[in-house]
Scaffold this active site. Structure first.
Site, PDB file in Angstrom:
ATOM      1  N   ASP A  23       0.920  -1.195   0.019  1.00 42.16           N
ATOM      2  CA  ASP A  23      -0.071   0.178  -0.112  1.00 42.16           C
ATOM      3  C   ASP A  23       0.841   1.226  -0.111  1.00 42.16           C
ATOM      4  O   ASP A  23       2.035   1.300   0.659  1.00 42.16           O
ATOM      5  CB  ASP A  23      -0.984  -0.006   1.307  1.00 42.16           C
ATOM      6  CG  ASP A  23      -1.885  -1.118   1.261  1.00 42.16           C
ATOM      7  OD1 ASP A  23      -2.095  -1.760   0.146  1.00 42.16           O
ATOM      8  OD2 ASP A  23      -2.491  -1.224   2.282  1.00 42.16           O
ATOM      9  N   GLU A  69      -7.227 -11.101   2.581  1.00 40.68           N
ATOM     10  CA  GLU A  69      -6.039 -11.879   2.732  1.00 40.68           C
ATOM     11  C   GLU A  69      -6.219 -13.474   2.695  1.00 40.68           C
ATOM     12  O   GLU A  69      -5.618 -13.913   1.899  1.00 40.68           O
ATOM     13  CB  GLU A  69      -5.041 -11.405   3.595  1.00 40.68           C
ATOM     14  CG  GLU A  69      -4.819  -9.854   3.751  1.00 40.68           C
ATOM     15  CD  GLU A  69      -5.820  -9.015   4.346  1.00 40.68           C
ATOM     16  OE1 GLU A  69      -7.055  -9.417   4.873  1.00 40.68           O
ATOM     17  OE2 GLU A  69      -5.381  -7.727   4.659  1.00 40.68           O
TER      18      GLU A  69
HETATM   19  N1  UDP Z   1      -6.759   2.693  -1.785  1.00 38.64           N
HETATM   20  C1  UDP Z   1      -7.147   3.088  -3.101  1.00 38.64           C
HETATM   21  N2  UDP Z   1      -8.615   3.644  -3.381  1.00 38.64           N
HETATM   22  C2  UDP Z   1      -9.362   3.654  -2.074  1.00 38.64           C
HETATM   23  C3  UDP Z   1      -9.021   3.307  -0.819  1.00 38.64           C
HETATM   24  C4  UDP Z   1      -7.544   2.993  -0.660  1.00 38.64           C
HETATM   25  O1  UDP Z   1      -6.690   2.872  -3.974  1.00 38.64           O
HETATM   26  O2  UDP Z   1     -10.684   4.236  -2.276  1.00 38.64           O
HETATM   27  C5  UDP Z   1      -5.504   2.174  -1.869  1.00 38.64           C
HETATM   28  C6  UDP Z   1      -4.679   3.200  -0.953  1.00 38.64           C
HETATM   29  O3  UDP Z   1      -3.842   4.070  -1.683  1.00 38.64           O
HETATM   30  C7  UDP Z   1      -3.560   2.133  -0.222  1.00 38.64           C
HETATM   31  C8  UDP Z   1      -4.431   0.764  -0.205  1.00 38.64           C
HETATM   32  O4  UDP Z   1      -5.495   1.057  -1.030  1.00 38.64           O
HETATM   33  O5  UDP Z   1      -2.484   1.954  -0.952  1.00 38.64           O
HETATM   34  C9  UDP Z   1      -5.168   0.595   1.264  1.00 38.64           C
HETATM   35  O6  UDP Z   1      -5.635   1.685   1.728  1.00 38.64           O
HETATM   36  P1  UDP Z   1      -5.931   2.166   3.029  1.00 38.64           P
HETATM   37  O7  UDP Z   1      -4.614   2.631   3.663  1.00 38.64           O
HETATM   38  O8  UDP Z   1      -7.069   3.061   3.172  1.00 38.64           O
HETATM   39  O9  UDP Z   1      -6.627   0.856   3.801  1.00 38.64           O
HETATM   40  P2  UDP Z   1      -5.969   0.401   5.107  1.00 38.64           P
HETATM   41  O10 UDP Z   1      -4.681   0.802   5.267  1.00 38.64           O
HETATM   42  O11 UDP Z   1      -6.795   1.303   6.292  1.00 38.64           O
HETATM   43  O12 UDP Z   1      -6.318  -1.040   5.244  1.00 38.64           O
END
Ligand code: UDP
Length: 252
Positions: A100, A201
């Site tokens: 991410d 996952e």
């Molecule tokens: N992401 C995305 N679109 C969205 C929300 C998240 O592309 O509408 C991407 C974000 O950039 C990151 C990954 O998905 O690379 C995980 O997102 P987030 O950090 O919000 O999730 P968390 O860490 O809460 O699981």
């Protein structure tokens, strides 16, 4: 020859996006090649992201996911599936890792990725703003044997494998050559699941391995934290007045 590392990153426009992409890109730039960074956006490839990628000095592919989002919780999932399809279609050979944009990665992590043969997993430190403490998620190991799982409160549900999205990586050939890995599932099934939140996952991993015996716990003993998953809700962060340019990647 060194194994290729294929890093898959879904990204979207919000405050700090440029900061995140630059930071991750600069880490990847320090990883000895070959490294391929697959960055996936929703609906359209933004020129701002394209500019960052072009200037980064690493190999990359800038993909777009056009699937209609039916559930807001599917954020990122379809984008990762777009990357998986691309890897499978072009038979890109390497170790696939879902990174991410907002997490923190050590360089050592990328060395350990290259030691993975089939499927590797490791503990990830999760930091939550509310809890004020770090929680581990991932394997407990005896050498490289996975013998149990660290799990956080949130995931006491009946998940088969307690692995964070940024806590595993696998050989891309599993996507198109399952027989070689004694796990013959039709390739079309080998996608991230979007139905049950919190199970993405584990349901994906269940398609890649039978059980813990087919996993490689890394690094030896799983005794080191190599990356951190922050839950810092960047969505709520805004720029202070005066930072906005006319066309800024982070101006929402
Ligand atoms: N992401 C995305 N679109 C969205 C929300 C998240 O592309 O509408 C991407 C974000 O950039 C990151 C990954 O998905 O690379 C995980 O997102 P987030 O950090 O919000 O999730 P968390 O860490 O809460 O699981």
């Amino acid at each position: 020859a060194r194994k290729q590392v294929i890093v898959v990153t879904p990204t979207y426009n919000r405050a700090l996006q440029a900061y995140y992409l630059n930071r991750l890109g600069q880490v990847l730039r320090l990883v000895p090649p070959p490294v391929l960074w697959i960055v996936v956006e929703m609906n359209v490839a933004s020129t701002e992201t394209a500019d960052i990628l072009r200037g980064m000095g690493i190999m990359y592919r800038h993909l777009v996911c056009t699937k209609n989002l039916t559930n807001i919780k599917d954020r990122g999932v379809h984008q990762r599936n777009t990357a998986l399809e691309h890897i499978e279609h072009h038979k890109l050979d390497g170790i696939v890792y879902f990174a991410d944009d907002d997490n923190i990665y050590s360089l050592e992590l990328f060395d350990t990725l290259r030691e993975i043969s089939r499927f590797g997993t490791w503990p990830v430190a999760m930091l939550a703003q509310s809890k004020n403490k770090a929680v581990l998620e991932g394997p407990v190991c005896n050498g490289s044997h996975v013998i149990g799982w660290h799990t956080n409160e949130k995931s006491k549900k009946l998940r088969r494998f307690h692995v964070d999205m940024s806590g595993f990586a696998f050989n891309s050939t599993i996507l198109w050559d399952p027989k070689r890995w004694q796990k013959p599932i039709a390739p079309s099934i080998r996608q991230l699941d979007t139905i049950k939140e919190g199970f993405q996952e584990t349901t994906f991993i269940e398609q890649l391995v039978e059980d813990e015996s087919q996993m490689e716990g890394t690094p030896f003993g799983c005794s080191k934290i190599l990356n951190w998953h922050l839950h810092l809700e960047a969505r709520e962060v805004g720029y202070p007045r005066g930072w906005l340019l006319q066309k800024n990647l982070d101006a929402v």
